[in-house]
Design a protein around this motif. Structure first.
Motif: not given
Length: 314
Positions: A113-122
């Motif tokens: 999930d791209e959105q979840a991935l960006r949030r997790a990276q943050q």
């Protein structure tokens, strides 16, 4: 005619405990008295002692009494524990410990999930502040143990940066304080607060007052509305002279510069040029602690044989 000698009676010394014993039963003793079965023990009865009647104490008209109790309880407990000086750690409840952030990143990568991935990276990026808060509290607790009056870490008692602060003190074998607040979705107090120093507040105003009462410095990590509220309350009180000036350290200049444009406030005349010096930017626990050591000469005159009292009540 001479009078017969009377043998003097020996002076009887009363035990010290007899001289200082209570004249009246304590409130605790009266509240603990067994109550016989009575028609006046049921619901709606006014027979209870006023200070043991929670329904009475929770009436709207008793708000002034509850405010006073929230001022007194944490103050008296801290006095009993010999706590005189504190350093307050503010920061977001949403900042995760590094191990938690990495686990969320791995889960997001597995999901695709791209959105979840960006949030997790943050979250992984922001987790460095958790580690810095933990490290800073560890340094405060360990280094100040040699002082005549050790400095104790205070947090808001919740998760995130607050947990990190209490955790650093706990892992260093020291006491730390948590000032929790009742909120609609509040989590349990974090598990690293010293149990005898874990408080719960109803009133934000009293909680913020206790943050400042014994503080010698405020250390503010990235956060949201609650963190900003606490930061600007302290800045306003210092700026207006309502409390003693003390250093305020903001962790992570890049975060704070994007959030608060102090130069714009100066340029538009909203604050005085000198007001920008109320805050200092730091990037690491070592830098923050070194600044506090220099501010209070903690590596010199304030050590074991020195004073050790820094804070002044607001």
């Amino acid at each position: 005619m001479s009078k017969p000698n009377k043998q003097s009676k020996p002076h009887r010394r009363l035990p010290q405990s007899r001289l200082t014993e209570r004249n009246f039963p304590s409130a605790q003793e009266d509240a603990a008295q067994p109550k016989p079965a009575s028609r006046y023990d049921g619901p709606g009865s006014s027979y209870k002692l006023a200070f043991a009647d929670s329904d009475f104490l929770l009436r709207d008209e008793l708000r002034p009494v509850r405010v006073q109790l929230e001022l007194l309880k944490p103050d008296l407990v801290q006095q009993a524990h010999g706590i005189e000086s504190t350093i307050v750690i503010f920061g977001s409840a949403r900042i995760l410990a590094p191990e938690q952030a990495r686990a969320r990143l791995q889960a997001a990568e597995a999901q695709g999930d791209e959105q979840a991935l960006r949030r997790a990276q943050q979250q992984v990026e922001m987790s460095r502040y958790y580690e810095q808060a933990r490290r800073f509290a560890e340094m405060v607790t360990t280094a100040s143990a040699r002082l005549a009056s050790p400095i104790h870490v205070v947090t808001g008692g919740g998760p995130g940066v607050m947990e990190a602060g209490n955790r650093g003190a706990f892992e260093s074998g020291g006491k730390s304080i948590g000032l929790n607040i009742v909120l609609p979705h509040e989590q349990e107090p974090n598990p690293y607060i010293t149990p005898e120093l874990c408080f719960q507040f109803h009133y934000f105003a009293l909680r913020k007052m206790h943050f400042l009462m014994r503080s010698i410095a405020l250390v503010c990590f990235p956060g949201g509305f609650g963190t900003l509220d606490e930061l600007f309350e302290a800045l306003t009180l210092i700026q207006t002279g309502k409390c003693r000036r003390r250093p305020i350290y903001l962790f992570g200049r890049d975060f704070w510069d994007k959030l608060i444009n102090l130069e714009h406030l100066v340029e538009t005349g909203m604050i005085s040029p000198n007001d920008v010096h109320l805050v200092h930017f730091v990037e690491t626990a070592e830098e923050a602690w070194a600044a506090i050591v220099a501010e209070y000469d903690l590596d010199g005159s304030q050590c074991d044989e020195g004073g050790g009292e820094f804070a002044v009540d607001v």
